[in-house]
Design a protein around this motif. Sequence first.
Motif, PDB file in Angstrom:
ATOM      1  N   GLU A  52      17.742  -6.976  21.520  1.00  0.00           N
ATOM      2  CA  GLU A  52      17.643  -8.431  21.450  1.00  0.00           C
ATOM      3  C   GLU A  52      16.210  -8.882  21.186  1.00  0.00           C
ATOM      4  O   GLU A  52      15.971  -9.777  20.368  1.00  0.00           O
ATOM      5  CB  GLU A  52      18.162  -9.053  22.743  1.00  0.00           C
ATOM      6  CG  GLU A  52      18.103 -10.573  22.798  1.00  0.00           C
ATOM      7  CD  GLU A  52      19.038 -11.266  21.814  1.00  0.00           C
ATOM      8  OE1 GLU A  52      19.024 -12.513  21.789  1.00  0.00           O
ATOM      9  OE2 GLU A  52      19.777 -10.585  21.079  1.00  0.00           O
ATOM     10  N   ALA A  53      15.236  -8.296  21.871  1.00  0.00           N
ATOM     11  CA  ALA A  53      13.837  -8.684  21.669  1.00  0.00           C
ATOM     12  C   ALA A  53      13.388  -8.390  20.244  1.00  0.00           C
ATOM     13  O   ALA A  53      12.715  -9.219  19.605  1.00  0.00           O
ATOM     14  CB  ALA A  53      12.942  -7.957  22.670  1.00  0.00           C
ATOM     15  N   VAL A  54      13.770  -7.231  19.714  1.00  0.00           N
ATOM     16  CA  VAL A  54      13.404  -6.868  18.345  1.00  0.00           C
ATOM     17  C   VAL A  54      14.097  -7.801  17.350  1.00  0.00           C
ATOM     18  O   VAL A  54      13.486  -8.271  16.378  1.00  0.00           O
ATOM     19  CB  VAL A  54      13.755  -5.394  18.060  1.00  0.00           C
ATOM     20  CG1 VAL A  54      13.577  -5.078  16.578  1.00  0.00           C
ATOM     21  CG2 VAL A  54      12.895  -4.469  18.910  1.00  0.00           C
ATOM     22  N   ARG A  55      15.367  -8.075  17.579  1.00  0.00           N
ATOM     23  CA  ARG A  55      16.114  -8.960  16.684  1.00  0.00           C
ATOM     24  C   ARG A  55      15.449 -10.327  16.567  1.00  0.00           C
ATOM     25  O   ARG A  55      15.273 -10.872  15.464  1.00  0.00           O
ATOM     26  CB  ARG A  55      17.548  -9.122  17.182  1.00  0.00           C
ATOM     27  CG  ARG A  55      18.435  -9.969  16.271  1.00  0.00           C
ATOM     28  CD  ARG A  55      19.789 -10.243  16.915  1.00  0.00           C
ATOM     29  NE  ARG A  55      19.690 -11.187  18.033  1.00  0.00           N
ATOM     30  CZ  ARG A  55      19.651 -12.512  17.872  1.00  0.00           C
ATOM     31  NH1 ARG A  55      19.690 -13.050  16.664  1.00  0.00           N
ATOM     32  NH2 ARG A  55      19.581 -13.307  18.931  1.00  0.00           N
ATOM     33  N   LEU A  56      15.051 -10.887  17.691  1.00  0.00           N
ATOM     34  CA  LEU A  56      14.447 -12.213  17.682  1.00  0.00           C
ATOM     35  C   LEU A  56      13.079 -12.209  17.012  1.00  0.00           C
ATOM     36  O   LEU A  56      12.678 -13.196  16.389  1.00  0.00           O
ATOM     37  CB  LEU A  56      14.342 -12.743  19.110  1.00  0.00           C
ATOM     38  CG  LEU A  56      15.673 -13.091  19.786  1.00  0.00           C
ATOM     39  CD1 LEU A  56      15.456 -13.455  21.243  1.00  0.00           C
ATOM     40  CD2 LEU A  56      16.366 -14.233  19.045  1.00  0.00           C
ATOM     41  N   ALA A  57      12.354 -11.110  17.149  1.00  0.00           N
ATOM     42  CA  ALA A  57      11.028 -11.035  16.527  1.00  0.00           C
ATOM     43  C   ALA A  57      11.123 -10.982  15.011  1.00  0.00           C
ATOM     44  O   ALA A  57      10.470 -11.754  14.293  1.00  0.00           O
ATOM     45  CB  ALA A  57      10.271  -9.824  17.062  1.00  0.00           C
ATOM     46  N   MET A  68      22.069  -3.031  38.086  1.00  0.00           N
ATOM     47  CA  MET A  68      22.373  -4.042  37.071  1.00  0.00           C
ATOM     48  C   MET A  68      21.574  -3.821  35.793  1.00  0.00           C
ATOM     49  O   MET A  68      21.929  -4.359  34.732  1.00  0.00           O
ATOM     50  CB  MET A  68      22.090  -5.454  37.617  1.00  0.00           C
ATOM     51  CG  MET A  68      20.647  -5.771  37.904  1.00  0.00           C
ATOM     52  SD  MET A  68      20.469  -7.486  38.490  1.00  0.00           S
ATOM     53  CE  MET A  68      18.891  -7.386  39.347  1.00  0.00           C
ATOM     54  N   PHE A  69      20.512  -3.003  35.850  1.00  0.00           N
ATOM     55  CA  PHE A  69      19.702  -2.740  34.659  1.00  0.00           C
ATOM     56  C   PHE A  69      20.148  -1.487  33.914  1.00  0.00           C
ATOM     57  O   PHE A  69      19.405  -0.965  33.083  1.00  0.00           O
ATOM     58  CB  PHE A  69      18.233  -2.618  35.046  1.00  0.00           C
ATOM     59  CG  PHE A  69      17.662  -3.851  35.695  1.00  0.00           C
ATOM     60  CD1 PHE A  69      17.746  -5.080  35.069  1.00  0.00           C
ATOM     61  CD2 PHE A  69      17.053  -3.779  36.944  1.00  0.00           C
ATOM     62  CE1 PHE A  69      17.238  -6.231  35.668  1.00  0.00           C
ATOM     63  CE2 PHE A  69      16.535  -4.908  37.549  1.00  0.00           C
ATOM     64  CZ  PHE A  69      16.626  -6.133  36.914  1.00  0.00           C
ATOM     65  N   THR A  70      21.336  -0.996  34.216  1.00  0.00           N
ATOM     66  CA  THR A  70      21.810   0.223  33.561  1.00  0.00           C
ATOM     67  C   THR A  70      23.021  -0.005  32.670  1.00  0.00           C
ATOM     68  O   THR A  70      23.488   0.919  32.018  1.00  0.00           O
ATOM     69  CB  THR A  70      22.166   1.297  34.608  1.00  0.00           C
ATOM     70  OG1 THR A  70      23.235   0.813  35.437  1.00  0.00           O
ATOM     71  CG2 THR A  70      20.960   1.627  35.485  1.00  0.00           C
ATOM     72  N   GLU A  71      23.532  -1.232  32.618  1.00  0.00           N
ATOM     73  CA  GLU A  71      24.742  -1.480  31.831  1.00  0.00           C
ATOM     74  C   GLU A  71      24.768  -2.912  31.325  1.00  0.00           C
ATOM     75  O   GLU A  71      24.051  -3.788  31.821  1.00  0.00           O
ATOM     76  CB  GLU A  71      25.990  -1.201  32.665  1.00  0.00           C
ATOM     77  CG  GLU A  71      26.070  -2.021  33.940  1.00  0.00           C
ATOM     78  CD  GLU A  71      27.245  -1.649  34.828  1.00  0.00           C
ATOM     79  OE1 GLU A  71      27.654  -2.496  35.632  1.00  0.00           O
ATOM     80  OE2 GLU A  71      27.751  -0.521  34.700  1.00  0.00           O
ATOM     81  N   GLY A  72      25.601  -3.136  30.312  1.00  0.00           N
ATOM     82  CA  GLY A  72      25.791  -4.480  29.779  1.00  0.00           C
ATOM     83  C   GLY A  72      24.552  -5.042  29.112  1.00  0.00           C
ATOM     84  O   GLY A  72      23.735  -4.316  28.540  1.00  0.00           O
ATOM     85  N   GLU A  73      24.409  -6.362  29.198  1.00  0.00           N
ATOM     86  CA  GLU A  73      23.323  -7.058  28.493  1.00  0.00           C
ATOM     87  C   GLU A  73      21.952  -6.829  29.104  1.00  0.00           C
ATOM     88  O   GLU A  73      20.942  -7.208  28.508  1.00  0.00           O
ATOM     89  CB  GLU A  73      23.634  -8.560  28.451  1.00  0.00           C
ATOM     90  CG  GLU A  73      24.853  -8.918  27.619  1.00  0.00           C
ATOM     91  CD  GLU A  73      25.166 -10.397  27.654  1.00  0.00           C
ATOM     92  OE1 GLU A  73      24.948 -11.070  26.632  1.00  0.00           O
ATOM     93  OE2 GLU A  73      25.621 -10.879  28.700  1.00  0.00           O
ATOM     94  N   GLY A 104      18.101 -10.724  35.086  1.00  0.00           N
ATOM     95  CA  GLY A 104      18.149 -10.139  36.423  1.00  0.00           C
ATOM     96  C   GLY A 104      19.054 -10.942  37.330  1.00  0.00           C
ATOM     97  O   GLY A 104      19.925 -11.686  36.882  1.00  0.00           O
ATOM     98  N   GLY A 105      18.841 -10.807  38.614  1.00  0.00           N
ATOM     99  CA  GLY A 105      19.656 -11.534  39.572  1.00  0.00           C
ATOM    100  C   GLY A 105      19.488 -10.974  40.969  1.00  0.00           C
ATOM    101  O   GLY A 105      18.577 -10.190  41.248  1.00  0.00           O
ATOM    102  N   ARG A 106      20.387 -11.365  41.847  1.00  0.00           N
ATOM    103  CA  ARG A 106      20.349 -10.923  43.245  1.00  0.00           C
ATOM    104  C   ARG A 106      21.363  -9.796  43.432  1.00  0.00           C
ATOM    105  O   ARG A 106      22.351  -9.928  44.157  1.00  0.00           O
ATOM    106  CB  ARG A 106      20.636 -12.102  44.175  1.00  0.00           C
ATOM    107  CG  ARG A 106      19.611 -13.230  44.058  1.00  0.00           C
ATOM    108  CD  ARG A 106      19.799 -14.296  45.103  1.00  0.00           C
ATOM    109  NE  ARG A 106      18.885 -15.407  44.918  1.00  0.00           N
ATOM    110  CZ  ARG A 106      17.615 -15.432  45.322  1.00  0.00           C
ATOM    111  NH1 ARG A 106      17.113 -14.374  45.939  1.00  0.00           N
ATOM    112  NH2 ARG A 106      16.861 -16.482  45.107  1.00  0.00           N
TER     113      ARG A 106
END
Length: 479
Positions: A226-231, A212-217, A205-207
């Motif tokens: 990413e969460a599934v990969r790490l699990a 910002m939650f609709t694109e990129g990382e 997240g950020g300011r």
Amino acid sequence: MTTDAIAFFLDRYGLTTGDLDALLGEALAAGGDYADLYFEYCRTNALTLEERLIKTANRSVAQGVGVRVIAGEKTGYAYTDDISPASIRQAARTAACIAQAAQSVGPVAVTPQAKVHDLYPQTETGDDPPIERKIELLKDIDERCYAADRRIQKVQASLTDEWKVVMVATSEGVLAGDIQPLARVGVVCIADQDGELRAGRAGGGGRRGFGMFTEGELAPEALAREAVRLAVLQFDAVEAPAGPMEVVLGHGWPGILLHEAIGHGLEADFNRKKTSAFSDLLGQRVASDACTIVDDGTLPGRRGSLNMDDEGHPTSCTVLIEKGILRGYINDYLNARLLGVPRTGNGRRESYRHIPMPRMTNTYMLAGTETPEDIIRSVKRGLYAVQFGGGQVDITSGKFVFSASEAYLIEDGRITAPVKDATLIGHGPDALTKVTAVGCDMELDLGVGTCGKDGQSVPVGVGLPTIKISEMTVGGTQR
């Protein structure tokens, strides 16, 4: 800084600059060198989705004023959640009694300060999209996690956003305000393979605005992936090696080790009190000449950035270590004055209920010239640590222990098997002297950091390029 924040408090609560002058005068009535008033209004929303249902939905508003009086090294502090002249006056008298002194400053006349930074969107009401849109975001992440791998058995997704307005008035005549948006999304996946459970986490997240939650990382598909990969990665992991070896830290979030093991030791209060491993080392070599480390609160939109600190002073980019030489500490008003050094804009507090102290903003190492691939190829046998979980640090001794949530073996210059349950054990100043290579790929974390100190928590950022440490103790089981 913005006068909109000042108008927010003056208009909303019927205050005038004359009232602020009088309240500061009340705070100094029993003597003192300095006084300030910290006004805060904070609206917070929090949503949690679990078992494919919205489990919690909270909305809260906190407001209040903290009054601080400083006399020498002594500080008096009191606060009230009633923003009215009568209540603030009582808090001012309480703080004055705690820090009373033989002399005080003269009459106070506050003046709005000119704008220095404009690092994030500032609106009168904040970017607060409908709750339906926030729920849709969490459901999207949830569905993508379950669809990514049949071993995913449980998903928890969360979203927290706040819109904070602050105003600071000081006995030195400063009147400054800021409107501070902040949002963060997180996801935890639990995977089950033959009864073995493993967790993977992602978020950021950020300011910035909700967009910002609709694109990129930070987009739902990226966070879920990413969460599934790490699990599931951990099901193929081998036991971690143990003993001294070369260690390569990946870029981005591994900067948390820098934050904890070195950053806290460079906060001015610990050094003024001689309780830091870095005390009395200004101008001396504390790292290899490949290391330049800064604390920068002026990066646009970052989680750790601020237009001004919680004492009304503009944030800055402070060089802490330059080519291995310790150049300075991060400080607040009190410690800068007692040490006789310029302020760095790092006076931070969790809320109006808390006293400010020196705190980091975005702390990172500057990029070097080597490629990550060349750094990996230079290692005969070692560990490549990409993500970190929890850790412990002793500020006085500089010793630290960190657990690596994602790490790999390096064998003959190649990344091979993932390892599990690896820990890194070391000494902050000593570890920096063993940095032998710094990559060209400096990256900041995605915006998940929260720093704790003396019972207070504040949002921060960390960053790191890929670096090689010639020797560090790895705790594991494989020998």
